[in-house]
Design an enzyme around this catalytic site. Sequence first.
Site, short mmCIF file in Angstrom:
data_model
loop_
_atom_site.label_atom_id
_atom_site.label_comp_id
_atom_site.label_asym_id
_atom_site.label_seq_id
_atom_site.Cartn_x
_atom_site.Cartn_y
_atom_site.Cartn_z
N CYS A 185 -4.24 0.68 -2.28
CA CYS A 185 -3.91 -0.55 -1.53
C CYS A 185 -2.95 -1.77 -2.54
CB CYS A 185 -5.33 -1.14 -1.61
SG CYS A 185 -6.22 0.00 -0.86
N CYS A 188 -10.78 -4.37 -0.02
CA CYS A 188 -11.99 -3.34 0.47
C CYS A 188 -12.36 -3.31 -1.49
CB CYS A 188 -11.35 -1.60 0.41
SG CYS A 188 -10.41 -1.57 -1.10
N GLU A 196 -3.26 -4.98 -3.30
CA GLU A 196 -3.51 -5.19 -4.30
C GLU A 196 -3.67 -4.79 -5.62
OE1 GLU A 196 -4.32 -5.07 -1.19
OE2 GLU A 196 -6.10 -6.54 0.01
N CYS A 227 -10.69 -2.47 -4.70
CA CYS A 227 -9.75 -4.10 -5.28
C CYS A 227 -10.85 -5.43 -5.43
CB CYS A 227 -8.87 -4.44 -3.65
SG CYS A 227 -7.64 -2.92 -3.64
N ASN A 281 1.03 -1.16 0.24
CA ASN A 281 -0.18 0.00 -0.02
C ASN A 281 0.72 1.49 0.26
OD1 ASN A 281 0.27 -0.60 2.76
ND2 ASN A 281 -1.76 0.15 3.89
N ILE A 282 0.47 2.26 -1.13
CA ILE A 282 1.07 3.26 -0.71
C ILE A 282 -0.19 4.20 -0.60
CG2 ILE A 282 2.06 4.66 -2.59
CD1 ILE A 282 3.04 2.44 -4.26
N GLU A 283 0.20 5.51 0.44
CA GLU A 283 -0.97 6.03 0.90
C GLU A 283 0.50 7.88 1.02
OE1 GLU A 283 -0.79 5.87 4.76
OE2 GLU A 283 -2.25 3.59 5.03
#
Length: 133
Positions: free
Chosen positions: A56, A87, A58, A90, A45-47
Amino acid sequence: MNEAQWQSLYEQACSVREKAYAPYSQFRVGAALLTKRGGVFLGCNIENAAYSPSLCAERGAIAAAVAAGDRELAAICIVADKLASPCGVCRQVLFQFGTKIRVRSYAADDPQKFQEWSSSELLPDGFDLKPHG
Ligand code: THU
């Protein structure tokens, strides 16, 4: 999918989880995706400060597989601090690439603790539109 294949995906998902960029939630997620051809693609995940552009794990792994031209997806293994149910976004993205993709979610501290679904169990009656061409 046999248990040795899941074990390998679990280990790779644990490794890529270390690369997660999650300064806002501190919830680190790794995903390892296996294709029918035997390719393995990873994502974390990369916020983002603006929140909604966050990616996300995935979808990062799916993007890597598609960019490699290997989009017949067999299985995806997700590893997070605790069992993470994918989620809605995804689920829809997985469903685009198959209704029978096996999905397993593990807790990072315990490889015995997991949940498993198919992509269509995660998204019953998912939206489908035949692509043009
Ligand atoms: N997240 C994932 O990467 N995958 C999931 O299955 C659940 C949620 C991420 C999004 C966000 O960076 C953080 O976990 C907390 O929601």
